[in-house]
Write a protein that holds these residues in place. Structure first.
Motif, PDB file in Angstrom:
ATOM      1  N   ARG A 136      -2.233  -0.067  -1.921  1.00  0.00           N
ATOM      2  CA  ARG A 136      -2.944   0.976  -1.180  1.00  0.00           C
ATOM      3  C   ARG A 136      -4.087   1.573  -2.000  1.00  0.00           C
ATOM      4  O   ARG A 136      -5.050   2.090  -1.440  1.00  0.00           O
ATOM      5  N   GLU A 137      -3.968   1.500  -3.328  1.00  0.00           N
ATOM      6  CA  GLU A 137      -4.972   2.081  -4.209  1.00  0.00           C
ATOM      7  C   GLU A 137      -5.898   1.027  -4.814  1.00  0.00           C
ATOM      8  O   GLU A 137      -6.816   1.372  -5.557  1.00  0.00           O
ATOM      9  N   THR A 138      -5.663  -0.236  -4.506  1.00  0.00           N
ATOM     10  CA  THR A 138      -6.459  -1.316  -5.088  1.00  0.00           C
ATOM     11  C   THR A 138      -7.880  -1.303  -4.529  1.00  0.00           C
ATOM     12  O   THR A 138      -8.064  -1.147  -3.323  1.00  0.00           O
ATOM     13  N   GLN A 168      -5.013  -9.408  -5.007  1.00  0.00           N
ATOM     14  CA  GLN A 168      -3.802  -8.698  -5.387  1.00  0.00           C
ATOM     15  C   GLN A 168      -2.719  -8.835  -4.314  1.00  0.00           C
ATOM     16  O   GLN A 168      -1.534  -8.958  -4.636  1.00  0.00           O
ATOM     17  N   PRO A 195      -0.713  -3.931 -14.346  1.00  0.00           N
ATOM     18  CA  PRO A 195       0.601  -3.855 -13.703  1.00  0.00           C
ATOM     19  C   PRO A 195       0.731  -4.865 -12.572  1.00  0.00           C
ATOM     20  O   PRO A 195      -0.266  -5.259 -11.946  1.00  0.00           O
ATOM     21  N   GLU A 196       1.954  -5.299 -12.326  1.00  0.00           N
ATOM     22  CA  GLU A 196       2.209  -6.207 -11.212  1.00  0.00           C
ATOM     23  C   GLU A 196       1.917  -5.484  -9.898  1.00  0.00           C
ATOM     24  O   GLU A 196       2.213  -4.293  -9.754  1.00  0.00           O
ATOM     25  N   PRO A 197       1.321  -6.183  -8.935  1.00  0.00           N
ATOM     26  CA  PRO A 197       1.019  -5.527  -7.657  1.00  0.00           C
ATOM     27  C   PRO A 197       2.293  -5.173  -6.897  1.00  0.00           C
ATOM     28  O   PRO A 197       3.268  -5.921  -6.907  1.00  0.00           O
ATOM     29  N   THR A 198       2.271  -4.025  -6.281  1.00  0.00           N
ATOM     30  CA  THR A 198       3.350  -3.566  -5.408  1.00  0.00           C
ATOM     31  C   THR A 198       2.701  -3.021  -4.141  1.00  0.00           C
ATOM     32  O   THR A 198       1.500  -2.733  -4.128  1.00  0.00           O
ATOM     33  N   TRP A 252       1.018 -10.541  -4.684  1.00  0.00           N
ATOM     34  CA  TRP A 252       2.273  -9.921  -4.253  1.00  0.00           C
ATOM     35  C   TRP A 252       3.015 -10.811  -3.263  1.00  0.00           C
ATOM     36  O   TRP A 252       4.244 -10.937  -3.328  1.00  0.00           O
ATOM     37  N   GLU A 257       2.810  -0.151  -2.965  1.00  0.00           N
ATOM     38  CA  GLU A 257       2.240   1.158  -3.255  1.00  0.00           C
ATOM     39  C   GLU A 257       0.917   1.021  -4.004  1.00  0.00           C
ATOM     40  O   GLU A 257      -0.050   1.744  -3.714  1.00  0.00           O
ATOM     41  N   ARG A 258       0.861   0.100  -4.957  1.00  0.00           N
ATOM     42  CA  ARG A 258      -0.384  -0.093  -5.710  1.00  0.00           C
ATOM     43  C   ARG A 258      -1.460  -0.740  -4.853  1.00  0.00           C
ATOM     44  O   ARG A 258      -2.656  -0.512  -5.083  1.00  0.00           O
TER      45      ARG A 258
END
Length: 233
Positions: free
Chosen positions: A96-98, A106, A88-91, A110, A93-94
């Protein structure tokens, strides 16, 4: 044009060229990584199909129809897994979980998606941050996810930086050059990115020196700045 002006212009051209090379290099590395991941998936899928066909052929003759079916399945699996997105493309929100080791890359991906919406001075600062993120990435290999220094890196790179840019994006475009309390949102954006750039540079130095305690005990002035008077407020 004076000699000073020419020197400034040459320096600007050099900075732009370095930034462009970094972005091109990052995109090339991303494409190579994605191609490798796609190829791995295709090889694994085709390997499973071939292994299953061999196993079945030991007990039941496949014949022409069976052989044709295997070829068709191999083609379909190759097309399917080659076309499937690698990830998935980095956001924000993502991010924070990377995982920590992948966080700089990442975040840089972004940031590249945010560049078109930013004023020119901010884009230049963003390019400098991207270069520093490239340098920071291998240094995180020695840190565990729960290491205090890792927490500080994650907070700045994966949380505060994206939130800062999201705060700027919430400002209506016609108001971004309008001064408020002596500063426009565009000016606050540049000031904030400059501080973040300096913080990442300081983190890189401390990690290179093994000064994890110094990194973990740094002040929280960025968080305070954003909450009190930054554009993200």
């Amino acid at each position: 044009m004076s000699e000073v002006d020419r020197a400034v212009a040459r320096a600007g051209e050099l900075l732009n060229r370095v930034a462009d090379e970094r972005r091109v290099g990052a995109r090339q590395r991303a494409r190579v990584g994605e191609a490798g991941a796609r190829l791995t998936r295709v090889v694994l899928a085709d390997g499973v199909i071939i292994a299953a066909a061999v196993a079945i052929g030991l007990f039941v003759p496949l014949g022409i129809l069976g052989f044709t079916a295997v070829i068709v399945m191999l083609l379909l699996a190759t097309l399917f897994f080659a076309a499937m997105p690698v990830g998935p493309e980095p956001t924000p929100e993502r991010l924070r979980e990377t995982p920590l080791k992948a966080l700089p890359a990442q975040t840089a991906r972004w940031l590249d998606t945010q560049r078109p919406a930013l004023p020119a001075p901010a884009r230049t600062l963003l390019d400098g941050i991207g270069v520093k993120l490239d340098t920071l990435a291998p240094q995180l290999a020695t840190l565990g996810e729960d290491d205090p220094a890792a927490v500080e890196v994650r907070k700045l790179v994966g949380e505060q930086l994206p939130e800062f840019l999201k705060g700027y994006a919430r400002v209506p475009e016609p108001l971004r050059k309008v001064e408020r309390n002596g500063k426009s949102p565009d000016t606050e954006l540049a000031d904030g990115l400059r501080v973040i750039d300096e913080e990442i540079a300081e983190m890189t130095v401390k990690l290179a020196q093994g000064d994890l305690d110094g990194l973990a005990t740094r002040g929280r002035f960025l968080e305070i700045k954003y909450r009190d008077d930054g554009v993200a407020s």
